[in-house]
Design an enzyme around this catalytic site. Structure first.
Site, PDB file in Angstrom:
ATOM      1  N   GLU A  64       0.834  -1.200   0.000  1.00 28.01           N
ATOM      2  CA  GLU A  64       0.000   0.000   0.000  1.00 28.01           C
ATOM      3  C   GLU A  64       0.876   1.260   0.000  1.00 28.01           C
ATOM      4  OE1 GLU A  64      -3.568   1.773   2.910  1.00 28.01           O
ATOM      5  OE2 GLU A  64      -2.346   0.051   3.520  1.00 28.01           O
ATOM      6  N   CYS A  84      -5.543  -3.352   2.429  1.00 31.88           N
ATOM      7  CA  CYS A  84      -5.256  -3.358   3.860  1.00 31.88           C
ATOM      8  C   CYS A  84      -6.508  -3.481   4.729  1.00 31.88           C
ATOM      9  CB  CYS A  84      -4.446  -2.122   4.231  1.00 31.88           C
ATOM     10  SG  CYS A  84      -3.640  -2.271   5.864  1.00 31.88           S
ATOM     11  N   LYS A 116      -9.232   2.481  -2.030  1.00 27.97           N
ATOM     12  CA  LYS A 116      -9.475   1.769  -0.774  1.00 27.97           C
ATOM     13  C   LYS A 116     -10.891   2.058  -0.291  1.00 27.97           C
ATOM     14  CE  LYS A 116      -7.123   1.135   3.721  1.00 27.97           C
ATOM     15  NZ  LYS A 116      -5.916   1.548   4.483  1.00 27.97           N
TER      16      LYS A 116
END
Length: 677
Positions: free
Chosen positions: A53, A178, A122
């Site tokens: 990330e 994540c 995200k």
């Protein structure tokens, strides 16, 4: 040979989980690190490489994320990376901060052969404890059907993207980032239900004591639940340690199985390669109807599918995957101990239930001194203990025939005596000779004719005696035939060893029986005096002892139907996954051709360790296909009750395996015939 041995020809895809040391807010330095490792992934033949990330900018840079100079530098580096990918067949996934319509998104950028295929923002932004993602980024959870402009390119942008190879079947991947994995309903669930077989997760998860185990738990569980491969790549060296630390954990899972992981806390770039099995994922989903029911229930039908041509490597590039030579037998001793305990306990409890529900007073069992009857007798003795019976309520009969050897007969008596069951010897030769005389068989006149009739007269009489004894003693006959014999049809149909009142070994493959008996000997579950007897039984030649020994010695089962090690290997992949014969051949070559090439459990006896060459493997695979798909199903269609033991599968026509008794092996033999080594 190279073409056949290419992993991409057999439904595999090589993936890479990567981590690189970054310099904070220095995109050019980070780009060079990414280019170097991505080049290695491409040289290794990887189809997909996932980087951490925000790896282009660094994750732990706080308010520097919103600085225009940094954002311009990231975009310039993306354009440069795009140009670099022209030389690579590998799809590259990198993390970067991206501006869209005046908002900043934490994104995964997907690049392949000179193109940016798409950008995924995200969905879930952590904003607790040490995380402050919401201070800088906007959630991408509701972004769909958008494009984003970089330079002169309009690039698909949103969480509705699925990337699909046009030339590698079932290589379909989606991206979550994540924190997306840590929420109750991860985006990867919807991606998998929409068809993604691979999930990439660029992550910048901080490390605290015990957190690595949590990540493994999440990756394993999600890959199992979503029936997918999961490629996880976390940030490591170079991230700021002002208040937190980083460990650069990378791992690859497939349907709940860990395929590969790196060492943690690296100082340099690291890459973990694994060859994921796309056929396995597809087969698992195809069998699990509830997976597709769930997909229909949650299908919003709005996915954008981004196609690309992978052009995978066609040559033999090795194999980054452990292929166990004994798929029914775990190579890890602790796991083997657990599996033996569970298999044994399932058998005992299943028989205990049957004895209670049937209302009988005794068990009746034939004991040959071989593996199968030994395990069945051990189960019967233990079931008697749990029911509070004296062990003499287990009636054990050894029934010597024309070919019974002194060694096996002695082992049968030693076993029965050590267990303290009711021990009997019943000589079947007079009755067998009478039957042979009655039907006019040449053997009754002195001719050395040892045909199938001669063998089955003995096998059938043994079972016939057991059934009548069970009637006489108010008992049930405990079957001894195992899963491997049922698969190969190596049993006498009807009133023979194929039939019983209840078969405790019906779900037990031959290779696992050997380990389970040794485990019982070590555990001394049934007494200390029995261990030496069990060791002798496990070490003895596997033989039906139905034909008198000739100049070459006793009758050897594995010379007729093949080594159980190879046949159990094939059985596992046919029964559990429905793989093509050519793929099973490919896997067997990887596992067995080189003595040191596959995983061989340290607890497997040395005298069974050997290699098999390509000719042997192909020959015995052909024998398996002929027997399993050809003339053996009618025996399985009339199986007595017995418990399923292994996740590898069952052959019960009531439980798991339903097939026509008059089927043919033609399709399987034809497919194998086309496999040119």
């Amino acid at each position: 040979m190279n073409a056949f041995r290419s992993l991409y020809r057999h439904g595999f895809a090589r993936v890479a989980a990567c981590t690189v040391p970054v310099q904070l807010a220095d995109p050019r330095h980070n780009l060079q690190q990414i280019i170097a490792l991505a080049g290695e992934a491409s040289a290794a033949g990887a189809a997909l490489a996932v980087f951490p990330e925000l790896c282009l900018s660094g994750y732990a840079i706080d308010d520097l994320r919103q600085q225009d100079a940094l954002l311009d530098g990231v975009q310039n580096c993306l354009i440069q990376l795009q140009a670099e990918t022209r030389a690579w067949k590998t799809v590259i996934v990198v993390g970067a901060p991206i501006v869209q319509r005046g908002r900043l998104f934490n994104c995964a950028v997907v690049l392949h052969q000179g193109a940016i295929l798409g950008i995924v923002p995200k969905s879930y932004l952590p904003n607790y404890r040490e995380f402050y993602d919401s201070r800088h980024f906007t959630t991408g959870i509701d972004i769909a059907n958008e494009t984003l402009r970089i330079g002169s390119q309009n690039i698909p942008f949103g969480t509705d993207l699925i990337f699909e190879s046009l030339d590698l079947p079932d290589f379909i991947f989606g991206i979550e980032i994540c924190e997306d994995l840590w929420v109750p309903n991860p985006p990867s669930t919807a991606l998998a239900l929409a068809g993604a077989t691979v999930i990439g997760n660029p992550s910048a998860s901080t490390i605290t004591i015990g957190k690595s185990e949590d990540r493994h738990l999440l990756c394993r569980a999600q890959s199992q639940r979503a029936l997918c491969a999961y490629v996880y790549a976390a940030a490591g060296a170079g991230e700021s340690t002002t208040d937190v630390a980083w460990d650069g954990q990378v791992s690859i899972y497939e349907a709940g199985r860990l395929l590969g992981e790196s060492t943690r806390f690296p100082k340099t770039a690291q890459m973990t390669l694994a060859d994921i099995d796309l056929d396995l994922v597809r087969q698992e989903r195809m069998r699990m109807g509830s997976f597709h029911d769930c997909a229909r229930a949650h299908d919003h039908g709005a996915w954008r599918r981004i196609g690309f041509t992978l052009s995978p490597v066609e040559a033999d590039i090795g194999f980054h995957r452990v292929v166990a030579r004994f798929p029914f037998v775990p190579e890890n001793p602790d796991r083997l101990d657990q599996d033996c305990y569970e298999a044994w306990t399932i058998q005992v409890r299943a028989l205990t239930q049957r004895l209670q529900s049937s209302g009988v007073e005794r068990c009746v069992i034939g004991v040959s001194g071989g593996l199968d009857s030994t395990l069945a007798l051990l189960v019967a003795a233990r079931a008697a203990d749990e029911l509070g019976w004296k062990r003499d309520r287990v009636d054990a009969y050894t029934m010597p025939g024309f070919a019974t050897g002194d060694a096996s007969l002695g082992l049968a008596h030693d076993l029965m005596n050590a267990l303290g069951v009711a021990s009997h010897e019943l000589d079947i030769k007079p009755t067998a000779m009478q039957m042979l005389e009655t039907i006019g068989h040449p053997f009754a006149s002195g001719a050395p004719v040892h045909d199938v009739t001669f063998e089955n007269v003995q096998a059938g009489l043994r079972t016939d005696f057991l059934f009548r004894l069970a009637n006489q003693r108010n008992g049930i006959v405990i079957g001894t035939g195992d899963l491997s014999e049922l698969a190969l049809g190596w049993c006498t149909y009807g009133v023979g060893d194929q039939m019983s009142h209840y078969n405790v070994n019906a779900g037990m493959p031959k290779t696992l029986i050997q380990h389970l008996i040794r485990w019982l000997a070590r555990k001394e579950t049934l007494g200390t005096e029995i261990a030496p007897v069990l060791e002798k039984i496990v070490s003895a030649e596997i033989t039906p002892e139905l034909v008198p020994a000739g100049s070459e010695g006793v009758q050897k089962t594995e010379e007729k139907i093949g080594p159980y090690a190879l046949q159990d290997f094939t059985l596992y992949y046919v029964l559990r996954y429905g793989f093509r014969p050519s793929k099973i051949l490919f896997l067997a070559l990887r596992a067995w051709e080189d003595r040191n090439g596959g995983i061989w459990p340290a607890h497997f006896p040395e005298d069974r360790q050997r290699a098999y060459d390509a000719t042997e493997i192909r020959h015995w695979l052909t024998v398996f296909l002929q027997r399993f798909f050809g003339f053996s199903q009618f025996k399985r269609s009339a199986l007595p009750n017995g418990p399923k033991l292994s996740s590898g599968g069952s052959l019960s026509p009531r439980g798991e395996w339903r097939a026509p008794s008059d089927g043919t092996p033609a399709a399987w033999l034809d497919e194998l015939e086309k496999a040119t080594l």
